[in-house]
Design a protein around this motif. Sequence first.
Motif, PDB file in Angstrom:
ATOM      1  N   LEU A   1      -8.120  -3.377 -12.679  1.00 52.86           N
ATOM      2  CA  LEU A   1      -8.526  -3.694 -11.246  1.00 52.86           C
ATOM      3  C   LEU A   1      -7.529  -3.004 -10.324  1.00 52.86           C
ATOM      4  CD1 LEU A   1      -8.864  -7.190 -11.887  1.00 52.86           C
ATOM      5  CD2 LEU A   1     -10.795  -5.582 -10.768  1.00 52.86           C
ATOM      6  N   THR A   2      -6.601  -2.547 -10.975  1.00 50.07           N
ATOM      7  CA  THR A   2      -5.541  -1.807 -10.405  1.00 50.07           C
ATOM      8  C   THR A   2      -6.041  -0.589 -10.268  1.00 50.07           C
ATOM      9  OG1 THR A   2      -4.687  -1.584 -12.513  1.00 50.07           O
ATOM     10  CG2 THR A   2      -3.711  -3.118 -11.015  1.00 50.07           C
TER      11      THR A   2
ATOM     12  N   VAL B   1      -2.644  -6.012  -5.334  1.00 52.24           N
ATOM     13  CA  VAL B   1      -3.460  -4.928  -5.040  1.00 52.24           C
ATOM     14  C   VAL B   1      -5.034  -5.949  -4.637  1.00 52.24           C
ATOM     15  CG1 VAL B   1      -5.623  -4.485  -6.257  1.00 52.24           C
ATOM     16  CG2 VAL B   1      -3.587  -4.400  -7.329  1.00 52.24           C
ATOM     17  N   PRO B   2      -5.518  -5.631  -2.905  1.00 50.66           N
ATOM     18  CA  PRO B   2      -6.162  -6.253  -2.109  1.00 50.66           C
ATOM     19  C   PRO B   2      -7.638  -6.951  -2.995  1.00 50.66           C
ATOM     20  CG  PRO B   2      -5.185  -4.941  -1.197  1.00 50.66           C
ATOM     21  CD  PRO B   2      -5.384  -4.222  -2.585  1.00 50.66           C
TER      22      PRO B   2
ATOM     23  N   PRO C   1      -7.266  -8.160  10.865  1.00 52.35           N
ATOM     24  CA  PRO C   1      -7.655  -9.571  10.916  1.00 52.35           C
ATOM     25  C   PRO C   1      -7.733 -10.246   9.292  1.00 52.35           C
ATOM     26  CG  PRO C   1      -9.587  -7.739  10.473  1.00 52.35           C
ATOM     27  CD  PRO C   1      -8.509  -6.848  11.008  1.00 52.35           C
ATOM     28  N   GLU C   2      -7.404 -11.728   9.718  1.00 53.79           N
ATOM     29  CA  GLU C   2      -7.276 -12.220   8.318  1.00 53.79           C
ATOM     30  C   GLU C   2      -9.072 -12.562   7.610  1.00 53.79           C
ATOM     31  OE1 GLU C   2      -6.297 -15.593   8.266  1.00 53.79           O
ATOM     32  OE2 GLU C   2      -3.596 -14.899   8.145  1.00 53.79           O
ATOM     33  N   GLY C   3      -9.118 -12.055   6.366  1.00 52.22           N
ATOM     34  CA  GLY C   3     -10.307 -11.509   5.640  1.00 52.22           C
ATOM     35  C   GLY C   3     -10.483 -12.932   4.624  1.00 52.22           C
ATOM     36  N   ASP C   4     -10.921 -12.167   3.329  1.00 51.34           N
ATOM     37  CA  ASP C   4     -10.871 -13.420   2.122  1.00 51.34           C
ATOM     38  C   ASP C   4     -10.480 -12.540   1.181  1.00 51.34           C
ATOM     39  OD1 ASP C   4     -12.678 -11.614   1.832  1.00 51.34           O
ATOM     40  OD2 ASP C   4     -14.716 -13.313   0.753  1.00 51.34           O
ATOM     41  N   GLU C   5     -10.029 -11.562   1.474  1.00 54.13           N
ATOM     42  CA  GLU C   5      -9.356 -10.653   0.793  1.00 54.13           C
ATOM     43  C   GLU C   5      -8.118 -12.068   0.469  1.00 54.13           C
ATOM     44  OE1 GLU C   5      -9.289  -5.928   0.981  1.00 54.13           O
ATOM     45  OE2 GLU C   5      -7.468  -7.050   2.381  1.00 54.13           O
ATOM     46  N   LEU C   6      -7.132 -11.147  -1.622  1.00 54.92           N
ATOM     47  CA  LEU C   6      -6.067 -12.089  -1.944  1.00 54.92           C
ATOM     48  C   LEU C   6      -5.311 -11.063  -2.558  1.00 54.92           C
ATOM     49  CD1 LEU C   6      -8.479 -15.018  -3.834  1.00 54.92           C
ATOM     50  CD2 LEU C   6      -6.534 -14.880  -1.915  1.00 54.92           C
ATOM     51  N   LEU C   7      -4.780 -11.177  -2.603  1.00 51.99           N
ATOM     52  CA  LEU C   7      -3.369 -10.031  -3.323  1.00 51.99           C
ATOM     53  C   LEU C   7      -2.756 -10.851  -4.705  1.00 51.99           C
ATOM     54  CD1 LEU C   7      -0.851  -9.119  -0.420  1.00 51.99           C
ATOM     55  CD2 LEU C   7      -3.049  -8.440  -0.789  1.00 51.99           C
ATOM     56  N   LEU C   8      -3.763  -9.464  -5.516  1.00 45.94           N
ATOM     57  CA  LEU C   8      -3.224  -9.779  -7.378  1.00 45.94           C
ATOM     58  C   LEU C   8      -2.157  -8.661  -7.441  1.00 45.94           C
ATOM     59  CD1 LEU C   8      -4.534 -10.120  -9.843  1.00 45.94           C
ATOM     60  CD2 LEU C   8      -4.923  -7.474 -10.038  1.00 45.94           C
TER      61      LEU C   8
ATOM     62  N   SER D   1     -12.236  -5.552  -7.149  1.00 51.59           N
ATOM     63  CA  SER D   1     -11.380  -4.702  -6.790  1.00 51.59           C
ATOM     64  C   SER D   1     -11.504  -3.333  -5.732  1.00 51.59           C
ATOM     65  CB  SER D   1      -9.343  -4.100  -7.274  1.00 51.59           C
ATOM     66  OG  SER D   1      -9.936  -3.808  -7.760  1.00 51.59           O
ATOM     67  N   ARG D   2     -10.979  -2.420  -5.259  1.00 54.37           N
ATOM     68  CA  ARG D   2     -11.805  -1.262  -4.866  1.00 54.37           C
ATOM     69  C   ARG D   2     -11.878  -0.129  -6.429  1.00 54.37           C
ATOM     70  NH1 ARG D   2     -10.954   4.025  -4.753  1.00 54.37           N
ATOM     71  NH2 ARG D   2      -8.935   4.575  -5.867  1.00 54.37           N
ATOM     72  N   VAL D   3     -11.670  -0.428  -7.620  1.00 52.98           N
ATOM     73  CA  VAL D   3     -11.340   0.579  -8.201  1.00 52.98           C
ATOM     74  C   VAL D   3     -12.745  -0.362  -9.974  1.00 52.98           C
ATOM     75  CG1 VAL D   3     -10.044   1.629  -8.246  1.00 52.98           C
ATOM     76  CG2 VAL D   3      -9.920  -0.027  -9.267  1.00 52.98           C
ATOM     77  N   GLY D   4     -12.689  -2.253  -9.907  1.00 56.27           N
ATOM     78  CA  GLY D   4     -13.725  -2.702 -10.510  1.00 56.27           C
ATOM     79  C   GLY D   4     -13.829  -3.802 -10.573  1.00 56.27           C
TER      80      GLY D   4
END
Length: 715
Positions: A691-692, A708-709, A585-592, A642-645
Amino acid sequence: METRERRALAACNLCEAICGLELTIREGPDGAEVTSVRGNAEDPLSRGHICPKGVALADVYSDPDRLRRPVRRVGEGADAEWVEISWDEALDRTADGLAAAINTHGRDALGIYLGNPNAHSLGAQTHGVRMLKSFRTRNKFSATSVDQLPHQYVAWQLYGHQLLIPIADLDRTSYFLVFGANPMASNGSLMTVPDFPGRLRELRARGGRMVVFDPRRTETAKAADEHHFVRPATDAAVLLSMLHVLFEEDLTDPPPYVRGTESVRLAVADFTPEHAATVSGVPAEVIRRTTRDFAAADGAAAYGRMGLSTQGFGSICQWAIQCLNLLTGNFDREGGVLFTEPAVDIVGKTIVGRGHHDAWRSRVRGLPEFGGELPVSTLREEIQTPGEGQIRAMLTVAGNPVLSTPDGRRLGEALDGLDFMAAVDIYLNETTRHADVVLPPTTALERDQYDLVFHALAVRNTARYTRAVFEPAAGAMHDWEIFREIALRTSARLQQRKPLRKRLMDRAALTVSPTTLITSLLALGRRTSMRALRAQPEGIDLGPLRPTMPGRLQTRDRLIHLAPDRVVADLARLRRTLDEQAAAPEGDELLLIGRRHQRDNNSWMHNSPRLTKGKPRHHLLMHPEDLASRGLVDGEPVQVVSRVGKVTTEVRATEDMMPGVVSLPHGYGHQLEGVRLTHATTVAGVSVNDLTDPERLDVSGNAALNGVPVRVSGA
Ligand code: SF4
């Protein structure tokens, strides 16, 4: 002593373009200083080109922040003091620390990380590699698995050698197709092309075109005849669909030494332009038209670099680029892509090994090695996970993985847990400040240089040997001398020593100077000689690239097998990933994604005032619609998670970004508490590698730094 001026030629070693420089030096009673740096118009490859970084090369030589003597850390963190020590003490401490880890825990207890500048130093190429081999640890890492492993992984499978990489014949091509590369800023990477802007003007003047696919309207995209936004990490779908069109429209014309064309046709059968359009945002008709134009051009070259390699499907992308060139008859053709014929043939004479894969695996995650190195994304866990084979001591050489590798902040924390760490580096930085001892070698202007690697990747065959511009300061050591001493002193402390004969051979090999070695290698190649190069320090022109096939192939059967199992098998993962993305589903994530600037040099040169002045360039770039939909304001601080930071930085609105994509520059985020510096080194910005994600990898083991989301909100 009277003041006098002299002229000297040098080679810039800051990027892969290896520009020839002409320096004016004033020498007087107070010492010597560089008063001007110009591009050397007589250089047959760089033709007088220079960029702002080249001028700043003199800043490195005179930089008051540069280490000139070895230092030892006393204390921890922000309270650390750095105390100058003698070379003997520094080398002995290093050898003691490395040998203690090996003697107590075994060879793999030593981890090594080599940074990018190693490829730019003759001494590192001739002696660093030998030192590395002498340790016989499996825990070797380098910047290769940060951004270029897919090129080498694919070259090894198709052409039989990891550095046998076809180079675009930019000076004669009529159609230059670029995916995820920014040579207007970089002057090429894995394609040495100094003065790219000038060469592009020449391409235009002869009626040629450049077409660029990139999620950011880069400097190269702005200079192109066409630019198309492509969603990060979906380039593979676009490239495979171009192959699909080639087969569908019967546009293939592979050379006779290619096998497996039918397997490629079957592999790309369901990668249609229409499918690629839905996942990538590139219209199907653009894909079809570009493919036809590329196939019809009188000499076309496809090239993909950082944006393609630093993503989850980097190897598929680089393979597809090779297939495009090969299937359209543009391989080994003037105006297409060709292999180089350097004066020192690091490929043909196997001075660099061919490469191998999966000879061993990383201890914790079980990731395969390539060419003797493990993916650097595994480095932190190999340091922090207890057990047999755990890394207890590290040696870093000219590297700053805390800023340049995924989840760098946690890697920095891991370095603090080591029993011992030494760094060969001219700076205290985010990585070396964790070391117990730092050993600074001489800088580029103080040593002789022959570019072993980049002549082998250049758009024209040339050779150049430059002498040191300055005598090293009294007591200074060249990198190759440091490598020799670390290797020999560590070896002498090991409980399990090599047989005497082998040790004597090692000593002899490490004692010969780089210049002596190059002299022999030039004689072996017979294309030029050291005598000729000394007589012509601006460089010798060996001519344009020319067809060399099939003789230049390094595969056993002198054939190219176009559908290697390792890459083709990964197509299922690509298909699955694209399907999952389409169904999400379309969320508010962006790709870095990352980015590089002409005035930046990876994670260093940030303390050259000449390069850091001007408009700040550390911002998170974002499309205005994405700001508006989040209620964000141009120029204000935002939080990126991001997932990591997470990091906080300023955002800048720009229509140069594809909607849904944001960008941070690579190599920023300097945090140097505990390090005394003279210049204003507090350059704003955060590290994109906080963030990566080290879990995101290409099949080759390369870090997937792009795509990276992330979520972005007001800070
Ligand atoms: S492009 Fe700039 S940094 Fe690169 S080699 Fe040339 S002068 Fe040096």
